[in-house]
Design an enzyme around this catalytic site. Sequence first.
Site, mmCIF file in Angstrom:
data_model
loop_
_atom_site.group_PDB
_atom_site.id
_atom_site.type_symbol
_atom_site.label_atom_id
_atom_site.label_comp_id
_atom_site.label_asym_id
_atom_site.label_seq_id
_atom_site.Cartn_x
_atom_site.Cartn_y
_atom_site.Cartn_z
ATOM 1 N N GLU A 40 64.114 99.271 45.001
ATOM 2 C CA GLU A 40 64.199 97.919 45.567
ATOM 3 C C GLU A 40 65.654 97.509 45.769
ATOM 4 O O GLU A 40 65.990 96.834 46.754
ATOM 5 C CB GLU A 40 63.514 96.904 44.636
ATOM 6 C CG GLU A 40 62.016 97.114 44.482
ATOM 7 C CD GLU A 40 61.646 98.061 43.339
ATOM 8 O OE1 GLU A 40 62.465 98.951 43.017
ATOM 9 O OE2 GLU A 40 60.548 97.915 42.784
ATOM 10 N N CYS B 279 64.246 94.124 39.109
ATOM 11 C CA CYS B 279 64.011 94.089 40.562
ATOM 12 C C CYS B 279 63.212 92.859 40.976
ATOM 13 O O CYS B 279 63.367 92.370 42.094
ATOM 14 C CB CYS B 279 63.342 95.376 41.021
ATOM 15 S SG CYS B 279 64.512 96.754 41.062
HETATM 16 N N1 THU Z 1 61.973 102.478 39.428
HETATM 17 C C1 THU Z 1 62.224 101.892 40.642
HETATM 18 O O1 THU Z 1 62.909 102.474 41.497
HETATM 19 N N2 THU Z 1 61.718 100.660 40.870
HETATM 20 C C2 THU Z 1 60.948 99.959 39.984
HETATM 21 O O2 THU Z 1 60.711 98.782 40.185
HETATM 22 C C3 THU Z 1 60.410 100.653 38.821
HETATM 23 C C4 THU Z 1 61.198 101.833 38.382
HETATM 24 C C5 THU Z 1 62.538 103.789 39.163
HETATM 25 C C6 THU Z 1 63.688 103.774 38.202
HETATM 26 C C7 THU Z 1 63.672 105.190 37.686
HETATM 27 O O3 THU Z 1 64.443 106.003 38.579
HETATM 28 C C8 THU Z 1 62.222 105.608 37.779
HETATM 29 O O4 THU Z 1 61.583 104.655 38.601
HETATM 30 C C9 THU Z 1 61.516 105.644 36.438
HETATM 31 O O5 THU Z 1 61.695 104.460 35.736
#
Ligand code: THU
Length: 129
Positions: A50, A84
Amino acid sequence: MFAAAKQAFDNAYAPYSNFPVGAAVLTPEGEIYAGCNVENAAYPQGACAEAGAIAAMALSARRRIAEVLVIGGGAGLCTPCGGCRQRLREFACAETLIHVAGPEGVRASFTLAELLPHSFGPENLGSSK
Ligand code: THU
């Protein structure tokens, strides 16, 4: 939005969690900006999908988010993390829809207010942006 988020999901850099995420934000002007998570060997330096989508939007001088779609793996709902939710809050409103998807399609939809109730935002600082 789904196609943009899926392309980002497919390009995510997530070698440590093996949990790729793709996100797409739609602006009121009808443009779509996407981002993927980008992890790092120094774990806390990793960035969420995000955050990437929001950065791409800001780079194009857009300041409002009309709708969001996030794709994550696994069987559960990949709802945006707490940080996020707040990042989206900056550019969205209480009624903004956030669609949560898997690679196969949308699994659930929430408003921002459902994910981040009683939130703190620019209005609390007296900012009209
Ligand atoms: N992650 C995201 O990119 N967005 C979210 O809202 C939830 C988590 C990613 C962060 C990390 O690279 C992976 O998911 C595992 O937590």
